[in-house]
Every structure is written in structure tokens, then in C-alpha cells.
Design a protein around this motif. Sequence first.
Motif, PDB file in Angstrom:
ATOM      1  N   VAL A 174      -8.862   0.324 -10.936  1.00 17.83           N
ATOM      2  CA  VAL A 174      -8.482   0.558  -9.534  1.00 17.83           C
ATOM      3  C   VAL A 174      -9.659   0.442  -8.577  1.00 17.83           C
ATOM      4  O   VAL A 174      -9.477   0.549  -7.359  1.00 17.83           O
ATOM      5  N   MET A 231      -3.859   3.784  -1.826  1.00 23.88           N
ATOM      6  CA  MET A 231      -3.705   2.721  -2.819  1.00 23.88           C
ATOM      7  C   MET A 231      -3.356   1.418  -2.098  1.00 23.88           C
ATOM      8  O   MET A 231      -2.291   1.332  -1.472  1.00 23.88           O
ATOM      9  N   TYR A 284     -13.873   6.423 -10.294  1.00 26.31           N
ATOM     10  CA  TYR A 284     -12.617   5.697 -10.378  1.00 26.31           C
ATOM     11  C   TYR A 284     -12.472   5.012 -11.729  1.00 26.31           C
ATOM     12  O   TYR A 284     -13.453   4.618 -12.357  1.00 26.31           O
ATOM     13  N   PHE A 339      -8.306   1.340  -4.677  1.00 24.63           N
ATOM     14  CA  PHE A 339      -7.896   2.717  -4.397  1.00 24.63           C
ATOM     15  C   PHE A 339      -9.078   3.489  -3.824  1.00 24.63           C
ATOM     16  O   PHE A 339     -10.232   3.267  -4.203  1.00 24.63           O
ATOM     17  N   SER A 367       0.833  -1.209   0.000  1.00 23.75           N
ATOM     18  CA  SER A 367       0.000   0.000   0.000  1.00 23.75           C
ATOM     19  C   SER A 367       0.864   1.254   0.000  1.00 23.75           C
ATOM     20  O   SER A 367       1.996   1.249   0.505  1.00 23.75           O
ATOM     21  N   LEU A 374      -4.907   9.893  -1.993  1.00 24.58           N
ATOM     22  CA  LEU A 374      -5.207   8.666  -2.718  1.00 24.58           C
ATOM     23  C   LEU A 374      -4.600   7.504  -1.936  1.00 24.58           C
ATOM     24  O   LEU A 374      -3.388   7.368  -1.890  1.00 24.58           O
ATOM     25  N   ASP A 423       0.299  -0.913 -11.826  1.00 25.87           N
ATOM     26  CA  ASP A 423       0.012   0.408 -11.260  1.00 25.87           C
ATOM     27  C   ASP A 423       1.238   1.324 -11.318  1.00 25.87           C
ATOM     28  O   ASP A 423       1.136   2.515 -11.002  1.00 25.87           O
TER      29      ASP A 423
END
Length: 120
Positions: free
Chosen positions: A63, A82, A59, A67, A17, A80, A89
Motif C-alpha cells: 500500500v 486510500m 506501511y 494509502f 478512493s 486511513l 485491496d
Amino acid sequence: QVQLVESGGGLVQAGGSLRLSCAASGSIFSTNAMGWYRQAPGKQRELVAANTSGGTTNYADSVKGRFTISRDNAKNTVYLQMNSLKPEDTAVYYCNAKVISINRREYDHWGQGTQVTVSS
């Protein structure tokens, strides 16, 4: 003059992440939509996620579910989060903001970009 300053990019393993932040500063009356785009080598810049001042979000299909975009209007900042990152990505992530300046006109601003690299 308005500046967008991004932070939070880096190198992470697949499944990991990262959290990106983008703070707008300068001659700002308010901000409308704020969002994140990305551009991978050899590809066009694409929308990742966007958030309107009213809270509506959208989105990219790639994602969704991984996300999350959020914003702090008082700080003119967009985030953001993630999760479950994948090698695909990997890209330079750019912040975008539709800013209402103190002259009450809307201007489109971009951040300098932050590199996100996901290793397999």
C-alpha cells in the motif's frame, strides 16, 4: 470500557478512493499506537498501516504510495486515506488501538471491522 467505532468503508471501482475513520471513546487516558489491519477471505489478518503517538508511521509494502494514515490525538481518532484502490485491496478493515486506560495500564482494542470492496 473502551470502544472503537469505524466508518467509511464501501464499494468503489478500481482506481477510486475511500477514507476510513476510527474513533476511540470511553475510559481513555491516552492512546499509543493506532493502526489499520485487513483480512481478505481465506487469508490471515495483516497490518496495513500504523501510527505511533509520536508520529512514526509504517506501511505494508503493498500500500506504500497509495494509502496514508493520520491521526487526531485530541479526538483519539485515526484515519486511513486510500487512493488508487485495487481489487486486491478488497477486505474487511479493522482498526486497532493501544489504549492507556484511566488506570494507566495499556490495553489492545479492536474495532468491529468495515468492509472495503474494490470492483475491477
